[in-house]
Design a protein around this motif. Structure first.
Motif, PDB file in Angstrom:
ATOM      1  N   VAL A 167       0.827  -1.221   0.000  1.00  0.00           N
ATOM      2  CA  VAL A 167       0.000   0.000   0.000  1.00  0.00           C
ATOM      3  C   VAL A 167       0.853   1.258   0.000  1.00  0.00           C
ATOM      4  N   PRO A 168       1.813   1.427   0.924  1.00  0.00           N
ATOM      5  CA  PRO A 168       2.622   2.651   0.888  1.00  0.00           C
ATOM      6  C   PRO A 168       3.452   2.781  -0.387  1.00  0.00           C
ATOM      7  N   LEU A 169       3.881   1.663  -0.955  1.00  0.00           N
ATOM      8  CA  LEU A 169       4.648   1.719  -2.203  1.00  0.00           C
ATOM      9  C   LEU A 169       3.813   2.282  -3.344  1.00  0.00           C
ATOM     10  N   ASN A 170       2.532   1.991  -3.347  1.00  0.00           N
ATOM     11  CA  ASN A 170       1.647   2.540  -4.385  1.00  0.00           C
ATOM     12  C   ASN A 170       1.472   4.039  -4.232  1.00  0.00           C
ATOM     13  N   LEU A 171       1.656   4.577  -3.031  1.00  0.00           N
ATOM     14  CA  LEU A 171       1.493   6.012  -2.795  1.00  0.00           C
ATOM     15  C   LEU A 171       2.690   6.814  -3.302  1.00  0.00           C
ATOM     16  N   PHE A 172       3.830   6.148  -3.510  1.00  0.00           N
ATOM     17  CA  PHE A 172       5.005   6.838  -4.027  1.00  0.00           C
ATOM     18  C   PHE A 172       4.815   7.335  -5.453  1.00  0.00           C
ATOM     19  N   GLY A 173       4.014   6.612  -6.229  1.00  0.00           N
ATOM     20  CA  GLY A 173       3.815   6.986  -7.614  1.00  0.00           C
ATOM     21  C   GLY A 173       5.106   6.933  -8.396  1.00  0.00           C
ATOM     22  N   HIS A 174       5.377   7.959  -9.158  1.00  0.00           N
ATOM     23  CA  HIS A 174       6.583   8.000 -10.002  1.00  0.00           C
ATOM     24  C   HIS A 174       7.792   8.573  -9.251  1.00  0.00           C
TER      25      HIS A 174
END
Length: 102
Positions: A93-100
């Protein structure tokens, strides 16, 4: 009658209503038991076979076909089989919040 193949006599099996894996029918457990000793006549368990071997690759192809069929996944999308279960998903989940920016 003490028959090992008696699928109807499951009164002594425990029912588990937790959020985890559910109870499997006795016929499925018997097939799994046989497969653990000798998968499709190859003389070894599926757990002992190489992930690059034809038997395991066939299992993965069949699984992908079923996932695509059941979930209507188009050919434009990939299907990933990843270990880790819920813990891995929560970590992602937090990795998806990093985006690009990662």
């Amino acid at each position: 009658d003490d028959d090992d193949d008696d699928d109807d006599d499951d009164d002594d099996m425990v029912w588990d209503f937790s959020a985890g894996p559910s109870r499997l029918p006795p016929a499925v457990l018997l097939e799994l038991h046989r497969s653990l000793l000798d998968y499709k006549g190859c003389g070894r368990s599926l757990l002992e076979l190489s992930h690059r071997g034809e038997h395991v690759q066939a299992v993965l192809r069949d699984a992908e076909t079923l996932v695509r069929e059941l979930l209507r996944v188009p050919d434009t999308h990939e299907v990933f089989f990843m270990p880790g279960g819920g813990t891995m998903q929560f970590s992602a989940v937090p990795l998806n919040l990093f985006g690009h920016h990662a």
